[in-house]
Design an enzyme around this catalytic site. Sequence first.
Site, PDB file in Angstrom:
ATOM      1  N   THR A  83       0.816  -1.225   0.000  1.00 16.92           N
ATOM      2  CA  THR A  83       0.000   0.000   0.000  1.00 16.92           C
ATOM      3  C   THR A  83       0.849   1.275   0.000  1.00 16.92           C
ATOM      4  OG1 THR A  83      -0.018   0.025   2.399  1.00 16.92           O
ATOM      5  CG2 THR A  83      -1.850  -1.108   1.328  1.00 16.92           C
ATOM      6  N   LYS A  84       2.150   1.146  -0.027  1.00 16.19           N
ATOM      7  CA  LYS A  84       3.002   2.322   0.158  1.00 16.19           C
ATOM      8  C   LYS A  84       3.181   3.102  -1.149  1.00 16.19           C
ATOM      9  CE  LYS A  84       3.896   1.793   4.571  1.00 16.19           C
ATOM     10  NZ  LYS A  84       3.065   0.679   4.978  1.00 16.19           N
TER      11      LYS A  84
END
Length: 401
Positions: free
Chosen positions: A197-198
């Site tokens: 998700t980064k």
Amino acid sequence: MNRRTDPIPFHRPSIGRAERRAVDRVLRSRWLTTGRETLRFEEEFAEFIRCPNALAVNSATAGLHLALEALGVGEGDQVITTPYTFTATAEAIRHLGAHPRFVDINPDDFQIDPSGVEALLEKEKTACLLPVHLGGAPCAATHLKSLAERRHIPLIEDAAHAFPLRIEEGETSEESRKAAPFAGTVGDAGVFSFYATKPLTTGEGGMVVTNSKKTAERIQIMRLHGIDRDAWFRYEGNEADWEYYVVEAGYKYNMPDTASAMGRVQLKRAWELAQQRKRIAKIYLSRLGEYSFFEMPPAPSSHAWHLFLLRIRPEQLTITRDEYIRALSEAGIGTSVHYIPLHLMPYYRDRYGLKPGDFPNALDSFSRTISLPLYPELTDRQIDRIIETVIHIGKSHFRLS
Ligand SMILES: Cc1ncc(COP(=O)(O)O)c(C=O)c1O
């Protein structure tokens, strides 16, 4: 398909043809572990953030562990950090037998309060500072660095959320802004996460950066079994390919080339992706900012916008944060909460005898925060739907008196 009700996930990574091609190239090469791609990724990352040493690892958690170890943190030491973070930050401290000492966040911006850090430094012997650039916004890294320097202790930046982020301090011209140091390079080491998700993702992965050659050398050895050379050199270097020396009981924290290949493409796209996140954040800020029952996150000019941390004002609403999230979920909108503060987690609560009220600002932010979807793949139609739904729920639960 019904565009009014199709679920909008909390996150969706931006993976395109270039990433798929790069991974495929590695698969075809048959060199799957750490090799040329990883070396290139490290060189390119180091150049991007203007830091001489970048070491790829298989997670930021591993990177934090390595950085703390290389900077001398050990059994019984105390490390100052924030309770408003993911467990990985404090867990890495515990991996070394050291203890996290939590300092509350500022009431208005989710970041560790430097005056609280200073007060604790006065009172207790501390081995290291480990602040987090929460949500992709800058913490007071330069101030904390000077506090650490005064006591001759290292500062490690948990920059898991903060790529790319410049630490601007009153810079006014475009030129001076561009010259500002990147988050992760202010302290003695910085650690980035490339988790799914980064802002930059390799699926799982991370990068440790440091200006110190000595720290880099220690991390280099410890990330691969305490062996004095990486596998690639072992097999492709000039010396005898079977020869290696184990100088420490190290870890297995190296990044495979499949991940690095993806990371190299993501790195090339980093500014473009950051611009897209910023555009969405600005729309949220301008349209949601009109409502008194919302509190907008601070929006400094330099912000990686990993998270959009919307706080509600419960005193103006007849609905709790949890109910708000449920209503959004029923409308097909995925959200999350960053973070359940660590002092509420059974492990830290019980081990260190912590009470919910020990960190009132962290508790207050947690109880009111909703993380909205924020990623380049969101369409304008989806952004509109998120905004309209969030507003609609608030308006229908507005406390009139
Ligand atoms: C603030 C913070 N630090 C560290 C980590 C650990 O990152 P990773 O999943 O790459 O180990 C995370 C992960 O979400 C995080 O949010």
